[in-house]
Design a protein around this motif. Structure first.
Motif, PDB file in Angstrom:
ATOM      1  N   HIS A  61       0.841  -1.193   0.000  1.00 14.68           N
ATOM      2  CA  HIS A  61       0.000   0.000   0.000  1.00 14.68           C
ATOM      3  C   HIS A  61       0.884   1.253   0.000  1.00 14.68           C
ATOM      4  CE1 HIS A  61       1.172  -1.191   4.031  1.00 14.68           C
ATOM      5  NE2 HIS A  61       1.171   0.109   4.320  1.00 14.68           N
ATOM      6  N   PHE A 110      -3.770   4.330   0.849  1.00 13.23           N
ATOM      7  CA  PHE A 110      -4.513   3.857  -0.321  1.00 13.23           C
ATOM      8  C   PHE A 110      -3.998   2.493  -0.756  1.00 13.23           C
ATOM      9  CE2 PHE A 110      -5.155   3.147  -4.837  1.00 13.23           C
ATOM     10  CZ  PHE A 110      -6.514   3.377  -4.955  1.00 13.23           C
ATOM     11  N   ASN A 140      -8.794  -0.808  -2.944  1.00 13.41           N
ATOM     12  CA  ASN A 140      -8.772   0.550  -3.490  1.00 13.41           C
ATOM     13  C   ASN A 140      -9.462   1.523  -2.540  1.00 13.41           C
ATOM     14  OD1 ASN A 140     -11.409  -0.290  -3.851  1.00 13.41           O
ATOM     15  ND2 ASN A 140     -11.620   0.568  -5.916  1.00 13.41           N
ATOM     16  N   VAL A 188      -9.675   4.183   0.810  1.00 14.37           N
ATOM     17  CA  VAL A 188      -8.917   5.324   1.323  1.00 14.37           C
ATOM     18  C   VAL A 188      -9.169   5.451   2.812  1.00 14.37           C
ATOM     19  CG1 VAL A 188      -8.624   7.833   1.242  1.00 14.37           C
ATOM     20  CG2 VAL A 188      -9.004   6.552  -0.879  1.00 14.37           C
ATOM     21  N   CYS A 233       1.950   7.079  -4.623  1.00 11.58           N
ATOM     22  CA  CYS A 233       0.969   8.110  -4.315  1.00 11.58           C
ATOM     23  C   CYS A 233       1.732   9.269  -3.681  1.00 11.58           C
ATOM     24  CB  CYS A 233      -0.111   7.566  -3.385  1.00 11.58           C
ATOM     25  SG  CYS A 233      -1.509   8.699  -3.167  1.00 11.58           S
ATOM     26  N   LEU A 271      -6.228  12.601  -6.424  1.00 10.23           N
ATOM     27  CA  LEU A 271      -7.093  12.474  -5.262  1.00 10.23           C
ATOM     28  C   LEU A 271      -7.163  13.824  -4.572  1.00 10.23           C
ATOM     29  CD1 LEU A 271      -8.702  10.546  -3.412  1.00 10.23           C
ATOM     30  CD2 LEU A 271      -6.607  10.201  -2.116  1.00 10.23           C
ATOM     31  N   CYS A 289     -12.238  11.946  -6.226  1.00  4.73           N
ATOM     32  CA  CYS A 289     -11.150  11.344  -6.993  1.00  4.73           C
ATOM     33  C   CYS A 289     -11.439  11.518  -8.466  1.00  4.73           C
ATOM     34  CB  CYS A 289     -11.022   9.861  -6.659  1.00  4.73           C
ATOM     35  SG  CYS A 289      -9.501   9.122  -7.231  1.00  4.73           S
TER      36      CYS A 289
END
Length: 288
Positions: free
Chosen positions: A173, A187, A197, A199, A227, A253, A265
């Motif tokens: 992750h 995420f 998927n 958050v 990310c 995001l 998103c």
């Protein structure tokens, strides 16, 4: 590092170089393992690095965790990972300080439990929080969610308790700290059977997990993506893989509406498209 990329591991990990001095490579031998240090924008002579400074953290390990400890001192922590030759998980931890010319490495107390594919973030100015990852469990690997905190003041690891809407155990992750904030965004990831998927938001001050409602074009479930926070309210999600395929898509995001109880998103076809609204962002490409 503004003008250098460090690649620690065997020689095959270093990509071919296109030109000098735009890109150059320094290869050294230590204890039978080739270390490759790739430099961008300078010649070998200008960025000659002492090979012995890298020896404690170099080696054929993957799935390591790197956590910023002090931006002012250019200090970060490297821990965990899996030996690609033996398959053994590592508990070894190191503090690494970059002084502009070389990487000074100091051993730290080992992780309480060996793990790989975990995430690490600077924790409230006190140390480094490591969350998630995989550990050895009998004859298989098992995802975990136990958080461990390295306390720089006392030079020790301790397990802490997080509250709220706890994420499922997972590995691969991302846990991305937000600029000018005490929050970090979790995420994706996978547990060996399911790919995620979702958050989650971690407040490092209250030790509270929350799970906001996400709207818009939801990314596919994935792990081993990147990310990166590009502003206090926006993150750029790139790539990854799931049980079906490797991914190359890009999402933005927007967490600016967290106060209203939801996160938006939106999908972007390319980095160029993401920049077409005149916003300046910085991308970091790492992953598996």
């Amino acid at each position: 590092f503004s003008d250098m990329v460090l690649i620690l591991g065997d020689d095959e990990c270093c990509p071919p170089l296109q030109s000098e001095p735009a890109k150059s490579i320094l290869k050294t031998e230590h204890m039978g393992t080739t270390r490759s240090v790739c430099h961008v924008g300078k010649t070998k002579e200008e960025v000659l690095v002492q090979a012995r400074a890298y020896s404690p953290v170099a080696g054929k390990l993957w799935g390591r965790t790197v956590c910023l400890l002090s931006a002012r001192n250019n200090e970060f922590i490297i821990c965990g990972g899996e030996d690609v030759c033996t398959g053994e998980l590592s508990r070894r931890c190191f503090s690494a300080v970059f002084d502009g010319e070389k990487l000074n490495v100091t051993p730290l107390p080992p992780l309480p439990a060996a793990r790989l594919w975990s995430s690490g973030i600077q924790f409230s100015g006190k140390g480094c929080l490591v969350w998630g990852g995989e550990v050895d469990c009998r004859e298989d690997r098992s995802p975990v969610s136990e958080p461990y905190l390295y306390m720089g003041a006392t030079n020790e690891w301790k397990q802490i308790t997080l509250k709220g809407c706890l994420p499922r155990p997972r590995a691969g992750h991302t846990l991305t700290p937000l600029p000018e904030s005490t929050k970090a965004v979790l995420f994706g990831g996978c547990d060996g059977r399911k790919w995620y998927n979702d958050v989650h938001i971690l407040d490092t001050t209250t030790l509270l997990w929350t799970k906001p409602k996400v709207t818009g074009l939801i990314p596919k479930a994935r792990a081993f993506h990147t990310c990166t926070a590009v502003s206090p309210t926006r993150l750029v999600l790139i790539g990854g893989s799931n049980q079906d395929t490797c991914l190359s898509d890009v999402y933005i995001l927007d967490i600016g509406k967290l106060r209203k109880g939801k996160t938006v998103c939106s999908s972007s076809l390319s980095i160029t498209h993401a920049l077409s609204r005149g916003e300046q962002v910085e991308q970091t490409f790492f992953g598996w």
